[in-house]
Design an enzyme around this catalytic site. Sequence first.
Site, PDB file in Angstrom:
ATOM      1  N   ASP A  31      13.330  -3.513  -5.348  1.00 46.42           N
ATOM      2  CA  ASP A  31      13.739  -4.446  -4.335  1.00 46.42           C
ATOM      3  C   ASP A  31      14.146  -5.744  -5.087  1.00 46.42           C
ATOM      4  OD1 ASP A  31      12.209  -3.621  -1.971  1.00 46.42           O
ATOM      5  OD2 ASP A  31      10.981  -3.034  -3.491  1.00 46.42           O
ATOM      6  N   GLY A  81       0.702  -1.209   0.023  1.00 48.41           N
ATOM      7  CA  GLY A  81       0.036   0.043  -0.135  1.00 48.41           C
ATOM      8  C   GLY A  81       1.009   1.314  -0.074  1.00 48.41           C
ATOM      9  N   GLY A 131       5.523   4.281  -8.751  1.00 53.19           N
ATOM     10  CA  GLY A 131       6.327   3.220  -8.896  1.00 53.19           C
ATOM     11  C   GLY A 131       5.144   1.776  -8.794  1.00 53.19           C
ATOM     12  N   HIS A 132       4.420   1.801  -8.141  1.00 55.08           N
ATOM     13  CA  HIS A 132       3.427   0.669  -8.087  1.00 55.08           C
ATOM     14  C   HIS A 132       2.666   0.731  -9.245  1.00 55.08           C
ATOM     15  CE1 HIS A 132       3.881   1.446  -3.522  1.00 55.08           C
ATOM     16  NE2 HIS A 132       4.326  -0.032  -3.703  1.00 55.08           N
ATOM     17  N   MET A 181      11.359   5.938  -6.249  1.00 61.10           N
ATOM     18  CA  MET A 181      10.238   6.085  -5.240  1.00 61.10           C
ATOM     19  C   MET A 181      10.200   5.113  -4.402  1.00 61.10           C
ATOM     20  SD  MET A 181       7.340   7.319  -8.158  1.00 61.10           S
ATOM     21  CE  MET A 181       7.597   9.047  -8.933  1.00 61.10           C
ATOM     22  N   SER A 182       9.328   5.418  -3.305  1.00 60.67           N
ATOM     23  CA  SER A 182       9.430   4.554  -2.188  1.00 60.67           C
ATOM     24  C   SER A 182       8.491   5.133  -1.104  1.00 60.67           C
ATOM     25  CB  SER A 182      10.831   4.205  -1.464  1.00 60.67           C
ATOM     26  OG  SER A 182      10.385   3.832  -0.109  1.00 60.67           O
TER      27      SER A 182
END
Length: 254
Positions: free
Chosen positions: A125, A6, A11-12, A159-160
């Site tokens: 990751d 979430g 990025g997601h 992005m994170s």
Amino acid sequence: MVPTMGALHQGHASLFEVAHQLADVVVATIFVNPLQFNNSSDFKKYPLQLDRDVQLLEEHGVHYLYAPTVDTMYGSDFSTSVHIEGITDLLEGASRPGHFSGVATVVTKLFSAGRPDIAVFGQKDFQQFAVIQRMVSDLDMPIRLIMAPTIRERDGLAMSSRNVRLSTAARQQALAISQGLLAAQAQFASGIRESQQLIEAVESVISLTSAEIDYVKLVDAKTLQDTTSASEGSVIVVAVILDGIRLIDNHILV
Ligand code: AMP
């Protein structure tokens, strides 16, 4: 299937786009997995924003969302752990004991629940992808894994969901990570192959800031073992701690 924790960002979103290109039906999962946090305050501080996330999922045409509660995932008598040997002891695994068993256990449960044909993960990751690839291969899981490229802010920061916790000053200093990786790539492009020299190129940029370096390593993309000589496809992996926040990034040498 695109598994996430979430606090969704672009990025997601890029993973959903990749999934749409490969599959008719795209399922997102949102679950902040307590098993993969070795630091309980990191878990408690993890940003939660389900309403905003649902909006982003709708904007990106995601068909289904699976967002179970911790109780649904792990009943009080939950007793199983999926442990992958070897590559989970290195890098993130060395600094975060138990982290990858938590990841592997939850991903196994998500795969069982959704039974996807394809699962999309981010290069951000990198080690997580390598671990899941090992698991899927070892356990004969009939799932095709896709690694999608890292999406960055305009200034280069990967992005994170954790970036929102950075102070303005730390956010500025965090730029040194991607700049260091670019410096190493430039040296590689100019013909340098010695790992130590490429590692120092990264470290010298980061050491100009107050970031604490956990590791900067040059590793083989499959085994994640250190390599002394870089070649195309070798990966530089970085972890730093800034303002108490752990940030990771990596670059595949081209
Ligand atoms: P997370 O929600 O951080 O657990 O991440 C869920 C998925 O999104 C993982 O496969 C991550 O590698 C991926 N991801 C996170 N940040 C990025 C990014 N900046 N670019 C591409 N993929 C990302």
